[in-house]
Design a protein around this motif. Structure first.
Motif, mmCIF file in Angstrom:
data_model
loop_
_atom_site.group_PDB
_atom_site.id
_atom_site.type_symbol
_atom_site.label_atom_id
_atom_site.label_comp_id
_atom_site.label_asym_id
_atom_site.label_seq_id
_atom_site.Cartn_x
_atom_site.Cartn_y
_atom_site.Cartn_z
ATOM 1 N N LEU A 18 4.572 0.388 12.272
ATOM 2 C CA LEU A 18 3.776 -0.561 11.964
ATOM 3 C C LEU A 18 3.233 -1.369 13.353
ATOM 4 O O LEU A 18 2.156 -1.506 13.540
ATOM 5 N N ARG A 19 3.985 -1.712 14.202
ATOM 6 C CA ARG A 19 4.049 -2.322 15.272
ATOM 7 C C ARG A 19 3.160 -1.390 16.187
ATOM 8 O O ARG A 19 2.123 -1.985 16.669
ATOM 9 N N GLY B 223 15.745 4.538 9.419
ATOM 10 C CA GLY B 223 14.403 4.816 8.945
ATOM 11 C C GLY B 223 13.599 3.260 8.666
ATOM 12 O O GLY B 223 12.336 3.080 8.817
ATOM 13 N N PHE B 224 14.287 2.324 8.283
ATOM 14 C CA PHE B 224 13.865 1.112 8.220
ATOM 15 C C PHE B 224 13.166 0.658 9.430
ATOM 16 O O PHE B 224 12.066 -0.221 9.794
ATOM 17 N N ARG B 225 14.019 0.634 10.482
ATOM 18 C CA ARG B 225 13.697 0.118 11.881
ATOM 19 C C ARG B 225 12.530 1.073 12.292
ATOM 20 O O ARG B 225 11.570 0.451 12.921
ATOM 21 N N PRO C 41 8.524 -1.146 5.340
ATOM 22 C CA PRO C 41 9.066 -2.454 6.063
ATOM 23 C C PRO C 41 8.948 -3.596 5.074
ATOM 24 O O PRO C 41 8.107 -3.714 4.267
ATOM 25 N N ARG C 42 9.948 -4.575 5.270
ATOM 26 C CA ARG C 42 10.037 -5.692 4.333
ATOM 27 C C ARG C 42 8.597 -6.618 4.167
ATOM 28 O O ARG C 42 8.259 -6.604 2.926
ATOM 29 N N SER C 43 7.836 -6.596 5.119
ATOM 30 C CA SER C 43 6.419 -7.280 4.942
ATOM 31 C C SER C 43 5.538 -6.626 3.988
ATOM 32 O O SER C 43 4.611 -7.077 3.473
#
Ligand code: ADP
Ligand code: MG
Length: 698
Positions: free
Chosen positions: A623-624, A615-617, A430-432
């Motif tokens: 994470l959520r 995969g990014f989603r 994830p970007r974060s």
């Protein structure tokens, strides 16, 4: 060198109160320090819950199932000859009601002495209702008024290992706190203010001596402070390493791009836009004086290998060499076999080097690398060895990064002067979180997949329907399909994993005979390769495997993925596994076998997998969900590589830690500003020694 102020924390934990020759080993195990736990490890071993003894109800109002502390008078002793099996009971009462204190296998004389009839005592323990009778089985505490005054209202509850007790760990932690030296604040005042964070020592004290359950809450201030410290040390370390790696100015690899174009022409497909864009970014780095330290992030099957090969071709065209390193022999071999024919067409000389080469082969490869006759070498960590000398290494490509740490990155880059570095990972992040793990790098992303991929049909089924699954598999095999069968993770024990996989392989062999192969992590390298190869060639048609096939393995003819006990895998892991199919022309399917009943999180995971292959989603959702798992009380350990920071809770702090670190690290890799000294202390405290040493002089 580490500041001597910190020495007490790096002393052996065995010197702490409560830790003696007998239980020191238990602490080593608990703290995962086989060579000997240190005071710091005890200090950083935080409670995950509390026992709240603040409730002081009258007996009538005491709530069953909770911990209560109350004053009562002993009225009666019941039963229990010393050798009898019946429990010894003590009846106590206040003016509102009574409670039975129950002692199993206790010495009645001892109990009577502590609780003589007529005496008034303070009792603390968990109250239960048993057949309508209020009971406390083995009260935690029996106290007089003086002892009550010393009772901590809230007790920390630590993760334990067998043989250790809460009070022992608590005592050691208390001793560790007393050795905590006074250190200057390293966090910026603005951050402290904005996030309302306590000081470092204050935070540790609050967690080890909580005064309310909130004190040990991962989202609470104390835990947030420690997570922030860790993230700050992480960002500082990454920035210092980045500065060090860039310090030797890079070299421009001047190429017209002929070799790259020849390679492209030899491909049976054209590059995707995402691949082109990534290549443009990489080329710009290669051609500039700046040293490249770049991450190529792309989901499984997004086509990273071709990008890397073209980048390597550029560097060779510029008169230098390139190396590609994979985490396993199987993957190194696979990369080599797929790239070598293409490389040949572009006139590139390429060799494979693994830990299993015959000495003569190895000598030949080494000589060709040293003379420059060899352009590209593909291998495993064998490429790190001292004996490997390059004529002029221009680019190092590291595949499947998550098995290589910062230290390895530095070691490989040190092989050539100012070698450019391209790291590839198939784990969408994830970007974060990119900053937390790859904050020392520039990032290119392949989000788009090559065209023409057929969607993978994903289904979930309870294991009870195994017969149906086997029947379906029989039909598919009759039509020439090939299938992976992934076996469960058994409580993180590799031995049990292997046993489960062997059992499953045995059961399938009784149905499908020699068509069944087996590969697992405990097999010797050559056996593993041989099993993979048999499956690749189609000699075996069902490959039973533990998660060793998770990373990178490519068998386009395999179209069925069966995952047993799917509920035990994480979302991203399931996604990686599924990515092993859907690589060829055939329609692929993924079957998630689970043992019910499924919890909410497991259900949500399966839903997401069915809904998307992005995969990014999936990583974002993972994470959520982990965050929600926490809210529901399922505790997670810290994120990989982190002790305190749990990214599902603390990811929001990363950007701030980054900004704060950037202000403190000069471009030339010096720590600057009034907090430079204390920041160096922080690096040592969080054992970012490699980074701390880089600023030794400064
Ligand atoms: P990754 O390493 O990112 O998982 P690979 O490099 O192994 O992906 O590529 C997966 C498959 O897709 C390979 O068989 C590769 O030849 C193929 N491939 C790569 N790029 C393209 C493209 N632009 N068009 C079609 N197929 C491609
Ligand atoms: Mg790959």
């Amino acid at each position: 060198m580490r500041p001597s102020l910190l020495d007490p924390l790096f002393a052996p934990a065995a010197a702490l109160p409560g830790i003696g020759p007998k239980n020191a080993k238990l602490f080593d195990r608990l703290l995962d320090r086989p060579q000997g736990a240190r005071v710091l490890d005890v200090l950083f071993h935080l409670p995950t819950a509390t026992l709240d003894r603040r409730a002081r109800p009258k007996i009538r109002d005491a709530e069953p199932g909770t911990i209560v502390t109350f004053e009562a008078t002993v009225t009666e002793h019941r039963g229990g000859q010393s050798r009898s099996r019946a429990p010894f009971k003590v009846l106590v009462e206040d003016d509102t009601g009574d409670v039975e204190l129950v002692f199993f296998l206790a010495n009645p004389e001892w109990v009577k002495a502590r609780l003589p009839v007529g005496a008034t005592r303070w009792i603390s323990g968990r109250l239960e209702l048993y057949d309508g009778v209020r009971q406390i089985v083995h009260p935690d505490k029996v106290m007089d008024a003086e002892e009550l005054a010393r009772l901590p209202p809230v007790e920390p509850v630590y993760p334990l290992t067998e043989g250790l007790y809460q009070r022992t760990v608590a005592r050691a932690a208390d001793g560790a706190l007393k050795r905590l030296p006074r250190v200057d604040e390293w966090v910026a005042a603005e951050t402290l203010d904005k996030l309302k964070l306590p000081g470092f020592a204050e935070a540790l004290t609050a967690m080890h001596r909580p005064s309310a359950p909130e004190d040990v809450d991962p989202a609470g201030r104390a835990a947030t402070r420690l997570a922030y410290d860790e993230l700050l040390s992480n960002q500082l370390a990454l920035l210092l390493i980045r500065a060090r790696m860039r310090e030797s100015a890079g070299r421009a690899h001047v190429a017209e791009g002929l070799a790259g174009r020849r390679l492209e022409a030899a491909l049976p497909f054209s590059l995707t836009n995402a691949q082109r864009k990534a290549l443009d970014e990489i080329r710009a780095d290669l051609r500039s004086e700046k040293r490249m330290i770049r991450l190529l992030q792309g989901d499984v099957g997004s086509g990273k290998t071709v990008v890397a090969l073209i980048a390597m071709a550029e560097v060779v065209e510029a008169g230098r060499q390139a190396a590609m390193m994979a985490p396993t022999e199987v993957l190194a071999r696979q990369h080599f076999e797929r790239m070598a024919p293409l490389a040949g067409k572009a006139g590139l000389r390429m060799a494979l080097m693994t830990g299993r080469d015959r000495p003569a082969e190895r000598r030949e490869t080494l000589a060709a690398l040293a003379s420059g006759a060899l352009h590209i070498v593909v291998g495993t960590h064998a490429l790190f060895q001292e004996s490997v000398v390059f004529a002029d290494l221009g680019l190092a490509v590291v595949d499947e990064q998550h098995r290589f740490g910062v230290r390895q990155r530095l070691a490989l880059a040190a092989k050539g002067q100012a070698t450019d570095l391209l790291v590839m990972t198939a784990t969408p992040i994830p970007r974060s979180l990119v900053l937390a793990y790859f904050g020392d790098m520039d990032v290119s992303v392949l989000r788009e997949k090559p065209p023409g991929r057929q969607p993978i049909e994903t289904r979930a089924m309870p294991i009870e329907r195994l017969e149906e699954v086997v029947a379906g598999l029989t039909r598919a095999l009759a039509q020439g399909a090939r299938a992976y069968w992934i076996c469960p993770l058994v409580e993180e024990s590799e031995t049990l994993d292997v046993a489960a996989a062997e059992d499953r392989a045995g059961a399938l062999r009784s149905l499908f005979g020699d068509a069944v192969g087996l590969v697992h992590g405990k097999m010797a390298g050559p056996d593993k390769d041989a099993a993979m190869e048999r499956f690749q060639r189609g000699d075996t048609r069902i490959l039973v495997a533990t998660t060793v096939v998770e990373v990178g393995v490519d068998v386009p003819a395999a179209t069925i993925m069966i995952v047993e006990h799917a509920e035990r895998f994480g979302l991203s892991q399931l996604h990686q596994l599924r990515g092993r199919v859907g690589r060829g022309a055939g329609r692929s399917s993924c079957l998630l076998l689970y043992r019910g009943p499924l919890g909410e999180t497991a259900k949500a995971r399966i839903e997401i997998l069915r809904a998307t292959e992005d995969g990014f989603r999936i990583a974002e959702e993972d994470l959520r969900l982990r965050g929600e798992g926490d809210v529901l009380g399922a505790r997670q350990a810290g994120a990989p590589g982190f002790r305190f920071a749990r990214l599902e809770v603390h990811a929001g702090l990363i950007a701030r830690a980054r900004r704060e670190a950037e202000v403190s690290v000069e471009g030339d890799g010096r720590l600057v500003g009034e907090r430079a000294r204390s920041l160096r202390m922080l690096l040592y405290l969080f054992e970012r020694d490699e980074a701390a040493k880089l600023v030794e002089a400064g």
